[in-house]
Write an enzyme that holds these catalytic residues in place. Sequence first.
Site, PDB file in Angstrom:
ATOM      1  N   ASP A   8       0.861  -1.191   0.000  1.00 24.63           N
ATOM      2  CA  ASP A   8       0.000   0.000   0.000  1.00 24.63           C
ATOM      3  C   ASP A   8       0.894   1.237   0.000  1.00 24.63           C
ATOM      4  O   ASP A   8       2.023   1.192   0.496  1.00 24.63           O
ATOM      5  CB  ASP A   8      -0.907  -0.002   1.246  1.00 24.63           C
ATOM      6  CG  ASP A   8      -2.119   0.904   1.105  1.00 24.63           C
ATOM      7  OD1 ASP A   8      -3.244   0.377   0.973  1.00 24.63           O
ATOM      8  OD2 ASP A   8      -1.945   2.149   1.130  1.00 24.63           O
ATOM      9  N   VAL A  36       1.035   2.075  -6.775  1.00 29.12           N
ATOM     10  CA  VAL A  36       0.656   1.372  -8.014  1.00 29.12           C
ATOM     11  C   VAL A  36       0.634   2.297  -9.232  1.00 29.12           C
ATOM     12  O   VAL A  36       0.485   1.829 -10.358  1.00 29.12           O
ATOM     13  CB  VAL A  36      -0.701   0.623  -7.889  1.00 29.12           C
ATOM     14  CG1 VAL A  36      -0.667  -0.420  -6.794  1.00 29.12           C
ATOM     15  CG2 VAL A  36      -1.869   1.590  -7.707  1.00 29.12           C
ATOM     16  N   ASN A  62      -6.389  -4.033  -5.579  1.00 31.21           N
ATOM     17  CA  ASN A  62      -7.475  -3.414  -4.814  1.00 31.21           C
ATOM     18  C   ASN A  62      -7.309  -1.910  -4.606  1.00 31.21           C
ATOM     19  O   ASN A  62      -8.250  -1.235  -4.219  1.00 31.21           O
ATOM     20  CB  ASN A  62      -7.540  -4.137  -3.453  1.00 31.21           C
ATOM     21  CG  ASN A  62      -8.706  -3.710  -2.605  1.00 31.21           C
ATOM     22  OD1 ASN A  62      -9.844  -3.822  -3.033  1.00 31.21           O
ATOM     23  ND2 ASN A  62      -8.425  -3.213  -1.407  1.00 31.21           N
ATOM     24  N   TYR A 122     -14.444   8.217 -11.929  1.00 30.51           N
ATOM     25  CA  TYR A 122     -14.403   6.981 -11.127  1.00 30.51           C
ATOM     26  C   TYR A 122     -15.170   5.878 -11.852  1.00 30.51           C
ATOM     27  O   TYR A 122     -14.683   4.753 -11.978  1.00 30.51           O
ATOM     28  CB  TYR A 122     -15.001   7.262  -9.746  1.00 30.51           C
ATOM     29  CG  TYR A 122     -14.951   6.088  -8.788  1.00 30.51           C
ATOM     30  CD1 TYR A 122     -13.809   5.817  -8.043  1.00 30.51           C
ATOM     31  CD2 TYR A 122     -16.046   5.237  -8.624  1.00 30.51           C
ATOM     32  CE1 TYR A 122     -13.753   4.744  -7.162  1.00 30.51           C
ATOM     33  CE2 TYR A 122     -16.001   4.163  -7.742  1.00 30.51           C
ATOM     34  CZ  TYR A 122     -14.855   3.931  -7.012  1.00 30.51           C
ATOM     35  OH  TYR A 122     -14.805   2.859  -6.137  1.00 30.51           O
ATOM     36  N   ALA A 124     -15.808   5.626 -15.012  1.00 34.70           N
ATOM     37  CA  ALA A 124     -15.061   5.227 -16.216  1.00 34.70           C
ATOM     38  C   ALA A 124     -13.917   4.295 -15.843  1.00 34.70           C
ATOM     39  O   ALA A 124     -13.657   3.285 -16.520  1.00 34.70           O
ATOM     40  CB  ALA A 124     -14.525   6.463 -16.929  1.00 34.70           C
ATOM     41  N   SER A 125     -13.219   4.621 -14.754  1.00 33.44           N
ATOM     42  CA  SER A 125     -12.082   3.773 -14.348  1.00 33.44           C
ATOM     43  C   SER A 125     -12.554   2.365 -14.012  1.00 33.44           C
ATOM     44  O   SER A 125     -11.917   1.377 -14.359  1.00 33.44           O
ATOM     45  CB  SER A 125     -11.341   4.399 -13.154  1.00 33.44           C
ATOM     46  OG  SER A 125     -12.107   4.324 -11.954  1.00 33.44           O
ATOM     47  N   VAL A 157     -19.479   0.040   0.278  1.00 28.44           N
ATOM     48  CA  VAL A 157     -18.918  -0.796   1.342  1.00 28.44           C
ATOM     49  C   VAL A 157     -18.483   0.123   2.483  1.00 28.44           C
ATOM     50  O   VAL A 157     -17.908   1.197   2.235  1.00 28.44           O
ATOM     51  CB  VAL A 157     -17.688  -1.594   0.840  1.00 28.44           C
ATOM     52  CG1 VAL A 157     -17.272  -2.629   1.880  1.00 28.44           C
ATOM     53  CG2 VAL A 157     -17.957  -2.263  -0.499  1.00 28.44           C
ATOM     54  N   THR A 159     -16.145   1.341   4.432  1.00 26.17           N
ATOM     55  CA  THR A 159     -14.680   1.428   4.583  1.00 26.17           C
ATOM     56  C   THR A 159     -14.301   2.900   4.738  1.00 26.17           C
ATOM     57  O   THR A 159     -15.128   3.790   4.506  1.00 26.17           O
ATOM     58  CB  THR A 159     -13.944   0.892   3.325  1.00 26.17           C
ATOM     59  OG1 THR A 159     -14.120   1.859   2.267  1.00 26.17           O
ATOM     60  CG2 THR A 159     -14.449  -0.463   2.881  1.00 26.17           C
TER      61      THR A 159
END
Length: 229
Positions: A8, A36, A62, A122, A124-125, A157, A159
Amino acid sequence: MQLVIIADIDAAKGTSTTSELATEYADNVTFIECDVTNQESVEDTLGKAKDTYGRLDIISNNAGAMMENDPIGTINLNLCGVIRVAAVAMSYMRADKGGSGGIIINTASLTGVKPSYNCPAYCASKSGVIGFTRSFAMNPDFDLHKVRMNCLCPGMVDTPMIQGVLDEDGKEGRVLNFDRFRYAANLPQLKPSAVADVFIDLVENESKNGAAMLITVEGPPRDIEFPIY
Ligand SMILES: NC(=O)C1=CN([C@@H]2O[C@H](COP(=O)(O)OP(=O)(O)OC[C@H]3O[C@@H](n4cnc5c(N)ncnc54)[C@H](O)[C@@H]3O)[C@@H](O)[C@H]2O)C=CC1
Ligand SMILES: CCCCC/C=C\C=C\C(=O)C/C=C\C/C=C\CCCC(=O)O
């Protein structure tokens, strides 16, 4: 024995999560700082993982964020990040190049199939992640490389991502319409374990390749069915 690397960009959070897991799994969990969006960082991370454990079997792709104030950055993180990690992971996992095959599971989103005017970059991604997953899995070379690829399409979710959009940053444009977001953020949310359960099913069910799994509070998880042209 199962060995896990948590990678991460947030070293503080990654280290504390790894320490928590270490109380149960001892040295079987390691943290590596990874961005990433950076090719060198991805190569370094997966190279270290391979050197430490000898092989890579399962990749959870993720990392992601909602940041409509940076649409190109959103695509670079949420979509290009997934493609970047998959490409490097394949170089270690391919059964025809010294690997053992395995599975890559990409986290897309319900928004990959359900558009929202509030977060177009978002959406589109995440549509891109679904398209990448389905296309990758169609490759006839699967018989050679033996790496399956599937994706997860959860609705909201519970989170830190939701809170991250709700905080001051949100008001600065992580979504386009903050009032609409506040309304959406109060709708029922999945527990992260509901997503994890589907992740495990995908690992265990070897017939699954190219699936986009819809996970919502409305009913049991299911494969999204796409039109055939
Ligand atoms: N929370 C939700 O309602 C939903 C989330 N998702 C997706 O689930 C995935 C996980 O998100 P959540 O756990 O909800 O959010 P989160 O914000 O808790 O987790 C995202 C993680 O990605 C990491 N990250 C961000 N940029 C990175 C980078 N450049 N390199 C490496 N790591 C990076 C963050 O540090 C964070 O740990 C994301 O892809 C998100 O788009 C999908 C559907 C619904
Ligand atoms: C306005 C969008 C909500 C943003 C919440 C933050 C992160 C969510 C990430 C997701 O991937 C959410 C997945 C599904 C959202 C589904 C419905 C939200 C309704 C959005 C709207 O109607 O504008």
